[in-house]
Design a protein around this motif. Structure first.
Motif, PDB file in Angstrom:
ATOM      1  N   GLU A   1      -9.628   9.313 103.756  1.00  0.00           N
ATOM      2  CA  GLU A   1      -9.107   9.719 102.451  1.00  0.00           C
ATOM      3  C   GLU A   1      -8.131  10.882 102.588  1.00  0.00           C
ATOM      4  O   GLU A   1      -7.069  10.904 101.952  1.00  0.00           O
ATOM      5  CB  GLU A   1     -10.272  10.105 101.542  1.00  0.00           C
ATOM      6  CG  GLU A   1      -9.837  10.446 100.120  1.00  0.00           C
ATOM      7  CD  GLU A   1     -11.017  10.766  99.226  1.00  0.00           C
ATOM      8  OE1 GLU A   1     -10.800  11.011  98.024  1.00  0.00           O
ATOM      9  OE2 GLU A   1     -12.157  10.781  99.732  1.00  0.00           O
TER      10      GLU A   1
ATOM     11  N   SER B   1      -4.971   9.561 104.020  1.00  0.00           N
ATOM     12  CA  SER B   1      -4.216   8.827 102.995  1.00  0.00           C
ATOM     13  C   SER B   1      -3.508   9.793 102.049  1.00  0.00           C
ATOM     14  O   SER B   1      -2.338   9.576 101.693  1.00  0.00           O
ATOM     15  CB  SER B   1      -5.184   7.929 102.221  1.00  0.00           C
ATOM     16  OG  SER B   1      -4.518   7.258 101.177  1.00  0.00           O
ATOM     17  N   ASN B   2      -4.199  10.863 101.663  1.00  0.00           N
ATOM     18  CA  ASN B   2      -3.572  11.858 100.784  1.00  0.00           C
ATOM     19  C   ASN B   2      -2.398  12.537 101.487  1.00  0.00           C
ATOM     20  O   ASN B   2      -1.360  12.823 100.863  1.00  0.00           O
ATOM     21  CB  ASN B   2      -4.604  12.901 100.362  1.00  0.00           C
ATOM     22  CG  ASN B   2      -5.670  12.305  99.452  1.00  0.00           C
ATOM     23  OD1 ASN B   2      -5.433  11.299  98.785  1.00  0.00           O
ATOM     24  ND2 ASN B   2      -6.840  12.934  99.416  1.00  0.00           N
ATOM     25  N   HIS B   3      -2.593  12.796 102.787  1.00  0.00           N
ATOM     26  CA  HIS B   3      -1.511  13.428 103.567  1.00  0.00           C
ATOM     27  C   HIS B   3      -0.294  12.514 103.618  1.00  0.00           C
ATOM     28  O   HIS B   3       0.856  12.973 103.450  1.00  0.00           O
ATOM     29  CB  HIS B   3      -2.026  13.737 104.967  1.00  0.00           C
ATOM     30  CG  HIS B   3      -0.995  14.346 105.855  1.00  0.00           C
ATOM     31  ND1 HIS B   3      -0.504  15.625 105.668  1.00  0.00           N
ATOM     32  CD2 HIS B   3      -0.343  13.849 106.958  1.00  0.00           C
ATOM     33  CE1 HIS B   3       0.401  15.900 106.596  1.00  0.00           C
ATOM     34  NE2 HIS B   3       0.511  14.826 107.397  1.00  0.00           N
ATOM     35  N   LEU B   4      -0.527  11.217 103.849  1.00  0.00           N
ATOM     36  CA  LEU B   4       0.585  10.266 103.876  1.00  0.00           C
ATOM     37  C   LEU B   4       1.267  10.190 102.518  1.00  0.00           C
ATOM     38  O   LEU B   4       2.505  10.100 102.430  1.00  0.00           O
ATOM     39  CB  LEU B   4       0.073   8.880 104.290  1.00  0.00           C
ATOM     40  CG  LEU B   4      -0.351   8.708 105.749  1.00  0.00           C
ATOM     41  CD1 LEU B   4      -0.931   7.318 105.974  1.00  0.00           C
ATOM     42  CD2 LEU B   4       0.834   8.950 106.687  1.00  0.00           C
ATOM     43  N   SER B   5       0.454  10.221 101.472  1.00  0.00           N
ATOM     44  CA  SER B   5       1.036  10.152 100.125  1.00  0.00           C
ATOM     45  C   SER B   5       1.937  11.358  99.866  1.00  0.00           C
ATOM     46  O   SER B   5       3.027  11.235  99.284  1.00  0.00           O
ATOM     47  CB  SER B   5      -0.074  10.085  99.070  1.00  0.00           C
ATOM     48  OG  SER B   5      -0.828   8.910  99.224  1.00  0.00           O
ATOM     49  N   ARG B   6       1.467  12.554 100.279  1.00  0.00           N
ATOM     50  CA  ARG B   6       2.280  13.758 100.093  1.00  0.00           C
ATOM     51  C   ARG B   6       3.571  13.673 100.898  1.00  0.00           C
ATOM     52  O   ARG B   6       4.640  14.070 100.426  1.00  0.00           O
ATOM     53  CB  ARG B   6       1.471  14.996 100.484  1.00  0.00           C
ATOM     54  CG  ARG B   6       0.362  15.339  99.498  1.00  0.00           C
ATOM     55  CD  ARG B   6      -0.188  16.734  99.766  1.00  0.00           C
ATOM     56  NE  ARG B   6      -0.853  16.803 101.066  1.00  0.00           N
ATOM     57  CZ  ARG B   6      -2.135  16.551 101.271  1.00  0.00           C
ATOM     58  NH1 ARG B   6      -2.914  16.181 100.233  1.00  0.00           N
ATOM     59  NH2 ARG B   6      -2.664  16.636 102.467  1.00  0.00           N
ATOM     60  N   ASN B   7       3.476  13.135 102.118  1.00  0.00           N
ATOM     61  CA  ASN B   7       4.678  13.002 102.957  1.00  0.00           C
ATOM     62  C   ASN B   7       5.671  12.030 102.334  1.00  0.00           C
ATOM     63  O   ASN B   7       6.894  12.267 102.329  1.00  0.00           O
ATOM     64  CB  ASN B   7       4.304  12.521 104.354  1.00  0.00           C
ATOM     65  CG  ASN B   7       3.632  13.621 105.173  1.00  0.00           C
ATOM     66  OD1 ASN B   7       3.709  14.807 104.813  1.00  0.00           O
ATOM     67  ND2 ASN B   7       2.972  13.237 106.256  1.00  0.00           N
ATOM     68  N   ILE B   8       5.140  10.930 101.814  1.00  0.00           N
ATOM     69  CA  ILE B   8       6.019   9.937 101.194  1.00  0.00           C
ATOM     70  C   ILE B   8       6.691  10.528  99.959  1.00  0.00           C
ATOM     71  O   ILE B   8       7.897  10.336  99.721  1.00  0.00           O
ATOM     72  CB  ILE B   8       5.214   8.668 100.834  1.00  0.00           C
ATOM     73  CG1 ILE B   8       4.772   7.954 102.105  1.00  0.00           C
ATOM     74  CG2 ILE B   8       6.037   7.738  99.955  1.00  0.00           C
ATOM     75  CD1 ILE B   8       3.821   6.797 101.864  1.00  0.00           C
ATOM     76  N   ASP B   9       5.900  11.264  99.156  1.00  0.00           N
ATOM     77  CA  ASP B   9       6.473  11.907  97.974  1.00  0.00           C
ATOM     78  C   ASP B   9       7.571  12.883  98.377  1.00  0.00           C
ATOM     79  O   ASP B   9       8.627  13.002  97.710  1.00  0.00           O
ATOM     80  CB  ASP B   9       5.391  12.634  97.190  1.00  0.00           C
ATOM     81  CG  ASP B   9       4.409  11.670  96.533  1.00  0.00           C
ATOM     82  OD1 ASP B   9       3.283  12.120  96.200  1.00  0.00           O
ATOM     83  OD2 ASP B   9       4.749  10.486  96.355  1.00  0.00           O
TER      84      ASP B   9
END
Length: 217
Positions: free
Chosen positions: A187, A190-198
């Motif tokens: 989790e 996944s949050n880290h990837l989401s922040r990077n994508i954002d």
């Protein structure tokens, strides 16, 4: 008990004097035990009486025994009906608990077998009468009796199984903890990837806005 009191301290086994052949068909449930009946071994006596009990409609229980003072081997054994004796009364723990079913009714039915010097086992006592109804059940529907285990051995086995159950519960809890940790890490990743994508999307937008601004001027 008569058999126990008649055994001397210096002599734990007795000579056979009836001259009868030992029972070879130990599983013959049609044959009724009798004093003087002989078996090749203690186990053969157990098998015979268990088959007799099934045929008659009760459950055999392996009861008391006595060991030789010479070598410690069992030389005297009592096989009883499972309704022998009475259950010990214990203080009530809760008024809401259901009373346990009465499983012992003081039944006297039994056989006692004793080892001779010849190595054979002889019936020294037989009580046929039961003080409760007998219920014949199909052999495949009857609870299997552990013939080779004494009550003490069964208690040891129960303790071993309980200990194994506790170990399995601890192992299961450890696996669950590891699984929860992996899920938390997934989790977080996944949050880290989401922040990077954002962040990447925001950077692209800023670059595009800079490209558009000079052309408008």
């Amino acid at each position: 008990m008569d058999e126990q009191s008649s055994m001397s301290k210096d002599e734990d086994v007795i000579e056979g004097s009836n001259g009868k052949d030992a029972v070879t068909s130990e599983g013959n449930s049609d044959m009724e035990p009798y004093v003087g009946m002989e078996f090749e071994s203690e186990e053969a006596a157990k098998v015979f009486y268990d088959a007799y009990a099934t045929h008659l409609g009760f459950i055999m229980r392996v009861d008391a025994f006595r060991r030789s003072m010479r070598d410690g081997k069992v030389v005297w054994r009592r096989l009883v009906c499972n309704k022998e004796g009475f259950r010990k009364t214990r203080p009530k723990r809760s008024e809401n608990r259901k009373p346990r079913a009465i499983t012992r009714e003081g039944c006297k039915a039994m056989i006692v077998v004793k080892k001779e010097k010849s190595g054979k086992w002889i019936v020294t006592r037989f009580v046929k009468e039961h003080n409760h109804p007998l219920v014949v059940t199909p052999a495949n529907g009857r609870r299997t009796v552990l013939l080779s285990q004494t009550p003490d051995e069964k208690d040891v086995k129960i303790r071993e199984l309980m200990a194994e159950l506790q170990r399995e519960r601890k192992r299961s809890a450890a696996y669950q903890e590891q699984l929860d940790m992996v899920l938390r890490e997934m989790e977080e990743h996944s949050n880290h990837l989401s922040r990077n994508i954002d962040g990447i999307v925001q950077s692209v937008k800023e670059i595009e806005s800079k490209r558009v601004a000079p052309s408008n001027s």
